[in-house]
Design a protein around this motif. Structure first.
Motif, short mmCIF file in Angstrom:
data_model
loop_
_atom_site.label_atom_id
_atom_site.label_comp_id
_atom_site.label_asym_id
_atom_site.label_seq_id
_atom_site.Cartn_x
_atom_site.Cartn_y
_atom_site.Cartn_z
N TYR A 205 -13.96 34.07 9.73
CA TYR A 205 -12.91 33.39 9.74
C TYR A 205 -12.17 33.39 8.33
CZ TYR A 205 -16.22 29.52 8.47
OH TYR A 205 -16.93 28.74 7.96
N ARG A 206 -10.87 32.74 8.41
CA ARG A 206 -9.98 32.66 6.98
C ARG A 206 -9.21 31.32 7.49
NH1 ARG A 206 -7.19 36.99 6.62
NH2 ARG A 206 -5.33 36.25 6.95
N PRO A 207 -9.25 30.16 6.53
CA PRO A 207 -8.76 28.97 6.82
C PRO A 207 -7.11 29.28 6.24
CG PRO A 207 -10.55 28.30 5.58
CD PRO A 207 -10.69 29.99 5.53
N ILE A 208 -5.88 28.89 7.32
CA ILE A 208 -4.83 28.93 7.23
C ILE A 208 -4.34 27.65 6.16
CG2 ILE A 208 -2.62 28.95 8.20
CD1 ILE A 208 -3.96 30.12 10.72
N PRO A 209 -3.69 27.83 5.13
CA PRO A 209 -3.05 26.65 4.38
C PRO A 209 -2.11 26.03 5.35
CG PRO A 209 -2.78 28.63 3.02
CD PRO A 209 -3.42 29.11 4.36
N LYS A 210 -2.17 24.55 5.38
CA LYS A 210 -1.35 23.78 6.26
C LYS A 210 -0.75 22.64 5.58
CE LYS A 210 -4.70 22.35 9.12
NZ LYS A 210 -5.52 21.55 9.93
N LEU A 211 0.51 22.08 6.21
CA LEU A 211 1.36 21.27 5.80
C LEU A 211 0.74 19.86 6.03
CD1 LEU A 211 4.29 20.22 4.93
CD2 LEU A 211 4.87 19.96 7.20
N GLY A 212 -0.17 19.78 6.99
CA GLY A 212 -0.64 18.44 7.39
C GLY A 212 -1.84 18.64 8.10
N THR A 213 -2.37 17.39 8.87
CA THR A 213 -3.71 17.32 9.49
C THR A 213 -4.80 18.17 8.56
OG1 THR A 213 -3.07 19.37 10.97
CG2 THR A 213 -2.38 17.13 11.59
N ASN A 214 -5.03 18.00 7.49
CA ASN A 214 -5.99 18.55 6.83
C ASN A 214 -7.36 18.04 6.72
OD1 ASN A 214 -4.43 20.72 5.40
ND2 ASN A 214 -3.30 19.41 4.55
N THR A 215 -7.66 17.04 7.63
CA THR A 215 -9.00 16.63 7.68
C THR A 215 -9.83 17.58 8.53
OG1 THR A 215 -8.39 15.38 9.74
CG2 THR A 215 -8.33 14.11 7.71
N VAL A 216 -9.20 18.78 9.12
CA VAL A 216 -9.76 19.95 9.46
C VAL A 216 -9.21 20.90 9.37
CG1 VAL A 216 -8.82 19.49 11.89
CG2 VAL A 216 -11.15 20.73 11.82
N ALA A 217 -9.73 22.11 9.13
CA ALA A 217 -9.21 23.56 8.75
C ALA A 217 -8.97 24.01 10.03
CB ALA A 217 -10.22 24.23 8.13
N SER A 218 -7.77 24.93 10.09
CA SER A 218 -7.39 25.74 11.14
C SER A 218 -7.29 27.07 10.67
CB SER A 218 -5.93 25.26 11.54
OG SER A 218 -5.95 24.09 11.97
N SER A 219 -7.95 28.15 11.39
CA SER A 219 -8.20 29.48 10.84
C SER A 219 -7.90 30.63 11.80
CB SER A 219 -10.04 29.56 10.53
OG SER A 219 -10.27 28.44 9.63
N MET A 220 -7.66 31.73 10.94
CA MET A 220 -7.62 33.11 11.58
C MET A 220 -8.99 33.24 12.02
SD MET A 220 -4.58 34.31 11.70
CE MET A 220 -4.77 36.12 11.42
N VAL A 221 -9.45 33.93 13.22
CA VAL A 221 -10.79 34.09 13.31
C VAL A 221 -11.01 35.65 13.79
CG1 VAL A 221 -12.56 33.97 15.08
CG2 VAL A 221 -11.64 31.86 14.15
N PHE A 222 -12.16 36.34 13.50
CA PHE A 222 -11.98 37.99 13.56
C PHE A 222 -13.32 38.03 14.35
CE2 PHE A 222 -9.54 37.13 9.94
CZ PHE A 222 -8.29 37.65 9.87
N LEU A 223 -13.25 38.54 15.42
CA LEU A 223 -14.42 39.03 16.35
C LEU A 223 -14.31 40.37 16.53
CD1 LEU A 223 -12.68 36.54 18.46
CD2 LEU A 223 -15.06 36.04 18.31
N ASP A 224 -15.46 41.03 15.72
CA ASP A 224 -16.05 42.43 15.83
C ASP A 224 -17.23 42.80 16.28
OD1 ASP A 224 -15.77 44.99 15.01
OD2 ASP A 224 -16.14 44.73 12.89
N GLY A 225 -17.42 42.59 17.62
CA GLY A 225 -18.81 43.05 18.36
C GLY A 225 -19.58 42.16 18.48
#
Length: 393
Positions: A205-225
């Protein structure tokens, strides 16, 4: 009709408010600035049993319902947390606790619910994809049966809390959308061991830089098998759409509760400033141009609260609540945004200073009009299903 909150919900409101009162706006500002999970608040809520409200008593929970969970979230938001409160109640108490309690097997309930109730296990939810945001029918993440496992390949986006989750409630396709008849068939919801998949390299997973709500990260998630045991299916294989709606409706109801609580908190901050600020010899709150917009927001918040409680009440009784959940989310998000906007205007130039929390209110409130479902889609749903107008998408 009885509009009094049950005693259980009143106890929740008072208990969570007492915890919220231990933490000031500066605390939440620091958590947001440091992009840090509010661990101290989370531990207080867990230790008090306030995160396990909707878990059955036999598994260590409070044996209550979505209404009490919504009241808890609203109370935490109103007590100072604002938009950050939603994640504390959505990620594990709702996505994990509610879903497993209603759709898990006896074995799954025994394995997961006591650990969730004790604060020993955290969850997140993964449905959104780069090419399937609001249109969940088109998700492409595929789970293929391989003996006593499913093997998952795909990509998810805007997945909040994966960095601290032990398990992910993952929505997959076991029948591709192009082949599914009807189109809502072919979904399978899986419980994925995040730590195990990260360790073997099949989930990244890779966190996405965000404008707000930064108490928790929001991420790209990659599922490979990613390999998921077949006994970790929630509901039935290929019939996960029923489970999905029992995730999405509570998500909208809890988002609405967070909007109501956040709006109340922001309104309180704005009114306090309007009572104290007196540049022309009297408080600016005495001016109708300042007072009337704030009063209108109070009316909007009360209406949103009523619909939020109604939607939660219906869900607890396993009655249809899609329209109510959508209306609650729509009205609460708009009221919270209006509250943040008017707080900004009421504070004048000082709202632009990061010494005041208004900028955080502004950032956090805006995204609620887009998530967990965009207001345009809510309006389209109401137009089609409640007004009988032609389908627009």
């Amino acid at each position: 009709m009885d509009f009094d909150l049950p005693e259980s919900a009143i106890a929740v409101r008072d208990g969570v408010r007492a915890i919220a009162g231990r933490y000031d706006q500066a605390y939440w500002d620091r958590c947001d600035a440091d992009k840090r999970w509010p661990e101290e608040v989370w531990r207080d809520l867990v230790e008090g049993g306030w995160t396990a409200l909707a878990i059955p008593e036999e598994y260590g929970g409070g044996g209550q319902g979505l209404l009490e969970l919504a009241v808890a979230l609203e109370s935490l938001a109103a007590g100072g947390a604002g938009g950050a409160a939603s994640f504390l109640y959505l990620l594990t108490p709702a996505f994990g606790g509610l879903t497993i309690a209603r759709h898990g097997t006896e074995e799954q309930r025994a394995e997961f619910l006591p650990r969730i109730a004790a604060g020993e296990l955290d969850t997140c939810f993964a449905i959104t994809e780069p090419d399937a945001g609001s249109n969940a029918i088109n998700i492409a993440t595929r789970a293929v049966r391989d003996g006593d496992h499913f093997v998952v390949h795909g990509q998810k986006i805007w997945i909040s809390g994966v960095e601290r989750a032990d398990f992910m409630v993952l929505v997959t396709r076991t029948i591709p959308a192009a082949e599914a008849r009807p189109r809502v068939s072919g979904f399978t919801v899986l419980l994925v061991d995040v730590k195990e998949a990260v360790a073997d390299g099949t989930l990244t997973y890779r966190p996405i830089p965000k404008l707000g709500t930064n108490t928790v990260a929001s991420s790209m998630v990659f599922l490979d098998g990613v390999r998921v045991p077949a006994d970790r299916v929630l509901g039935e294989v290929d019939q996960g759409f029923a489970v999905l709606w029992d995730i999405l409706n509570p998500e909208r109801i809890l988002a609405a509760a967070g909007g109501v609580g956040s709006g109340e908190m922001v309104l309180e901050v704005a009114c306090a400033y309007a009572r104290e600020r007196a540049p022309f010899g009297r408080p600016i709150g005495a001016n109708q141009a300042v007072a009337f917009p704030l009063a209108r927001i109070k009316a909007q918040l009360e209406l949103a609260r009523l619909m939020t409680y109604k939607a939660a009440w219906l869900w607890d009784r396993q009655r249809p609540c899609g329209a109510e959940a959508n209306i609650a989310k729509l009205t609460a998000a708009e009221a919270a945004w209006q509250a943040a906007d008017r707080a900004f205007q009421t504070h004048g130039g000082m709202a632009y200073s990061l010494e005041y929390p208004v900028a955080r209110f502004f950032r956090d409130a805006r995204i609620a009009k887009n998530i967990p479902v965009a207001e345009e889609l809510v309006l389209a749903h109401i137009a089609q299903h409640e007004l009988g107008l032609p389908k627009s998408y």
